[in-house]
Design an enzyme around this catalytic site. Structure first.
Site, PDB file in Angstrom:
ATOM      1  N   SER A 114       0.866  -1.217   0.009  1.00  0.00           N
ATOM      2  CA  SER A 114      -0.301   0.008   0.418  1.00  0.00           C
ATOM      3  C   SER A 114       0.719   1.685   0.036  1.00  0.00           C
ATOM      4  CB  SER A 114      -0.951  -0.091   0.854  1.00  0.00           C
ATOM      5  OG  SER A 114      -1.894  -1.400   1.499  1.00  0.00           O
ATOM      6  N   HIS A 158      -3.445   0.361  -4.813  1.00  0.00           N
ATOM      7  CA  HIS A 158      -2.953   0.069  -5.524  1.00  0.00           C
ATOM      8  C   HIS A 158      -3.755  -0.191  -7.327  1.00  0.00           C
ATOM      9  CE1 HIS A 158      -1.721  -2.739  -1.720  1.00  0.00           C
ATOM     10  NE2 HIS A 158      -2.213  -2.164  -1.190  1.00  0.00           N
ATOM     11  N   HIS A 174      -5.205  -8.077  -1.380  1.00  0.00           N
ATOM     12  CA  HIS A 174      -5.430  -8.398   0.307  1.00  0.00           C
ATOM     13  C   HIS A 174      -6.755  -9.832   0.089  1.00  0.00           C
ATOM     14  CE1 HIS A 174      -3.774  -4.614  -0.185  1.00  0.00           C
ATOM     15  NE2 HIS A 174      -3.371  -5.099   0.683  1.00  0.00           N
ATOM     16  N   TYR A 234      -8.690  -9.637   2.873  1.00  0.00           N
ATOM     17  CA  TYR A 234     -10.635  -8.638   3.210  1.00  0.00           C
ATOM     18  C   TYR A 234     -10.965  -8.442   2.090  1.00  0.00           C
ATOM     19  CZ  TYR A 234      -7.607  -4.962   2.810  1.00  0.00           C
ATOM     20  OH  TYR A 234      -6.706  -3.685   1.933  1.00  0.00           O
ATOM     21  N   GLU A 235     -10.038  -8.296   0.506  1.00  0.00           N
ATOM     22  CA  GLU A 235     -10.999  -8.524  -0.501  1.00  0.00           C
ATOM     23  C   GLU A 235     -12.108  -8.826  -1.211  1.00  0.00           C
ATOM     24  OE1 GLU A 235      -8.466  -5.512  -3.039  1.00  0.00           O
ATOM     25  OE2 GLU A 235      -6.595  -6.483  -1.713  1.00  0.00           O
ATOM     26  N   ALA A 291       3.069  -2.511   4.091  1.00  0.00           N
ATOM     27  CA  ALA A 291       2.478  -1.268   4.798  1.00  0.00           C
ATOM     28  C   ALA A 291       2.088  -2.111   6.450  1.00  0.00           C
ATOM     29  CB  ALA A 291       1.315  -0.071   4.169  1.00  0.00           C
ATOM     30  N   MET A 324      -1.597  -6.799   6.657  1.00  0.00           N
ATOM     31  CA  MET A 324      -2.947  -7.665   6.418  1.00  0.00           C
ATOM     32  C   MET A 324      -2.302  -8.211   5.373  1.00  0.00           C
ATOM     33  SD  MET A 324      -6.133  -4.196   6.858  1.00  0.00           S
ATOM     34  CE  MET A 324      -5.544  -3.796   8.199  1.00  0.00           C
ATOM     35  N   SER A 325      -1.012  -8.446   5.382  1.00  0.00           N
ATOM     36  CA  SER A 325      -0.613  -8.990   3.751  1.00  0.00           C
ATOM     37  C   SER A 325       0.446  -9.889   3.915  1.00  0.00           C
ATOM     38  CB  SER A 325       0.062  -7.902   2.944  1.00  0.00           C
ATOM     39  OG  SER A 325       0.258  -6.966   3.388  1.00  0.00           O
ATOM     40  N   ASN A 342       2.328   3.796  10.175  1.00  0.00           N
ATOM     41  CA  ASN A 342       1.196   4.056  11.452  1.00  0.00           C
ATOM     42  C   ASN A 342       2.025   3.690  13.372  1.00  0.00           C
ATOM     43  OD1 ASN A 342      -0.621   2.373   9.920  1.00  0.00           O
ATOM     44  ND2 ASN A 342      -0.673   2.206  12.341  1.00  0.00           N
ATOM     45  N   HIS A 378      -6.360   4.553   6.692  1.00  0.00           N
ATOM     46  CA  HIS A 378      -5.943   4.900   5.668  1.00  0.00           C
ATOM     47  C   HIS A 378      -5.271   5.276   4.982  1.00  0.00           C
ATOM     48  CE1 HIS A 378      -4.922   1.944   2.265  1.00  0.00           C
ATOM     49  NE2 HIS A 378      -5.749   2.968   1.613  1.00  0.00           N
TER      50      HIS A 378
HETATM   51  N1  HPA Z   1      -2.646  -2.582  11.248  1.00  0.00           N
HETATM   52  C1  HPA Z   1      -2.757  -3.677  10.466  1.00  0.00           C
HETATM   53  N2  HPA Z   1      -2.332  -3.401   9.253  1.00  0.00           N
HETATM   54  C2  HPA Z   1      -2.004  -2.699   8.743  1.00  0.00           C
HETATM   55  C3  HPA Z   1      -2.011  -0.733   9.694  1.00  0.00           C
HETATM   56  C4  HPA Z   1      -1.972  -1.105  10.956  1.00  0.00           C
HETATM   57  O1  HPA Z   1      -1.754   0.006  11.630  1.00  0.00           O
HETATM   58  N3  HPA Z   1      -0.961  -0.274   9.036  1.00  0.00           N
HETATM   59  C5  HPA Z   1      -1.331  -0.692   7.630  1.00  0.00           C
HETATM   60  N4  HPA Z   1      -1.079  -1.666   7.592  1.00  0.00           N
END
Ligand code: HPA
Length: 278
Positions: free
Chosen positions: A33, A64, A86, A88-89, A116, A217-218, A241, A253
Site C-alpha cells: 500500500s 494499488h 488482500h 479481506y477483499e 505497509a 494485512m498481507s 502508523n 488508510h
Molecule cells: N494495522 C494493520 N494493518 C496495517 C496497519 C495497522 O495499523 N497499518 C498499515 N497496515
C-alpha cells in the site's frame, strides 16, 4: 472463484505473461500500500494490466495500481506487482498465491515483498523501515493456509519447512546497503491479520505480548507460497502508523498512504542497492 489452481492453470498464466514481454525475470517484487511508485525506476518496462491475466486477483483498494511491470533494475531482470490483493477483499488464498506461483514458473528465484504496517514496537515511527526477520501467521494459522488443497509436488513438498522463511543472507545484504546510505532500519517480527478493520487496543496489546513488532494485512500468504516453491524471500515493512495500544489515537488508510511518500525513496535506495549487490 477457484479454490485451488492446477499446474496447467498456473502455466497458462505464465505463458500469457511470456507472450507480453521478452524479459526473463529472476527477481520478483510485490509492492504494498502506497509503495507502488517504486516501480517507476524500472527501465525498458513492459506494463501488463492484471485484467489481461487469467484468474489473476484484481486489487480493489486505493493505493494499488493493478499491473505487472517487467523490466530492468540495476541490471537485473525484475517482475514487479504494482499493487496486490488482500484476503479481506474477498478472494481466496489460492488466488493470493497465484502471482507467486506464476513468478516461480517464469524462473523467479528471489522474491522481495513489501507492505505497509502498523508499529507495535514503541521504538518505531511512521516512515521507518523494518526488515522482516520472521512472521506470526495469525491470518493463515488455523485453516486459511494458501497451500491448502492438493499439493503441487512438482513445486514443493506437502509439509514445507518455515524455519527460515526470510533469507538471513538477503537481510544482511539489505542491512549493509541501508547502512551505506545512512538509512536507519529495524529488523523484527511481522504479524498478519485478515483486516480490514484495524486492531483494537486490546488486540494490539495481545500482539505485542506474542512477540510482534509490526502488524499488517498481507505478505504472509505470499511468503508461504514462495517458500513452498523454494524461492528466497526478503520481506520489508514500511511503517505507516503507530499502532494504538492505549486507544488515544485513531488509524486511517490515508496515513498509511501518506507514509508511502517518505518510504518510497528509502525503499528504492535499499532495493536498488541490494539488486546491484546480487
Ligand atoms: N494495522 C494493520 N494493518 C496495517 C496497519 C495497522 O495499523 N497499518 C498499515 N497496515
Amino acid at each position: 472463484m477457484k479454490d485451488f489452481f492446477t499446474l496447467v492453470e498456473i502455466d497458462d498464466v505464465a505463458a500469457t505473461v511470456r507472450s507480453l514481454t521478452n524479459h526473463k525475470p529472476r527477481i520478483g517484487m510485490i509492492l504494498g500500500s502506497g509503495l507502488g511508485s517504486l516501480a517507476d525506476s524500472i527501465k525498458n518496462a513492459d506494463h501488463i494490466p492484471y485484467s489481461e491475466l487469467p484468474n489473476w486477483p484484481k486489487p480493489t483498494v486505493q493505493g494499488h495500481a493493478g499491473k505487472l511491470v517487467v523490466g530492468n533494475l540495476e541490471g537485473k531482470s525484475v517482475i514487479v506487482m504494482q499493487g496486490r490483493t488482500h484476503y479481506y477483499e474477498g478472494v481466496n488464498m489460492a488466488q493470493i498465491g497465484l502471482p507467486v506461483r506464476v513468478m516461480q514458473r517464469l524462473g523467479v528465484e528471489i522474491l522481495i515483498v513489501t507492505n505497509a504496517a502498523g508499529a507495535i514496537n514503541p521504538q518505531y515511527v511512521p516512515g521507518d523501515v523494518m526488515f522482516i526477520s520472521d512472521h506470526i501467521a495469525l491470518l493463515t494459522m488455523t485453516g486459511n493456509n494458501p497451500l491448502r488443497g492438493p499439493n503441487l509436488d512438482e513445486l514443493g513438498p506437502r509439509f514445507p519447512d518455515m524455519s527460515q522463511a526470510y533469507s538471513r543472507k538477503l537481510i544482511s545484504l539489505a542491512q549493509e546497503v541501508a547502512a551505506e546510505n545512512q538509512i536507519q532500519t529495524y529488523t523484527g517480527v511481522y504479524v498478519a491479520l485478515s483486516g480490514p478493520s484495524f486492531e483494537t487496543p486490546a488486540d494490539l496489546r495481545f500482539l505485542k505480548t506474542i512477540g510482534a513488532d509490526a502488524v499488517g494485512m498481507s505478505t504472509v500468504p505470499e511468503v508461504i507460497v514462495a517458500r513452498h516453491g523454494g524461492t528466497q524471500v526478503l520481506g520489508i515493512s514500511g511503517i505507516s502508523n503507530k499502532a494504538n495500544l492505549d486507544g488515544s489515537t485513531i488509524t486511517t488508510h490515508e496515513e498509511v498512504l501518506e507514509a508511502g511518500n517518505i518510504l518510497v525513496p528509502k525503499l528504492t535506495t535499499i532495493i536498488s542497492g541490494l539488486l546491484a549487490s546480487l
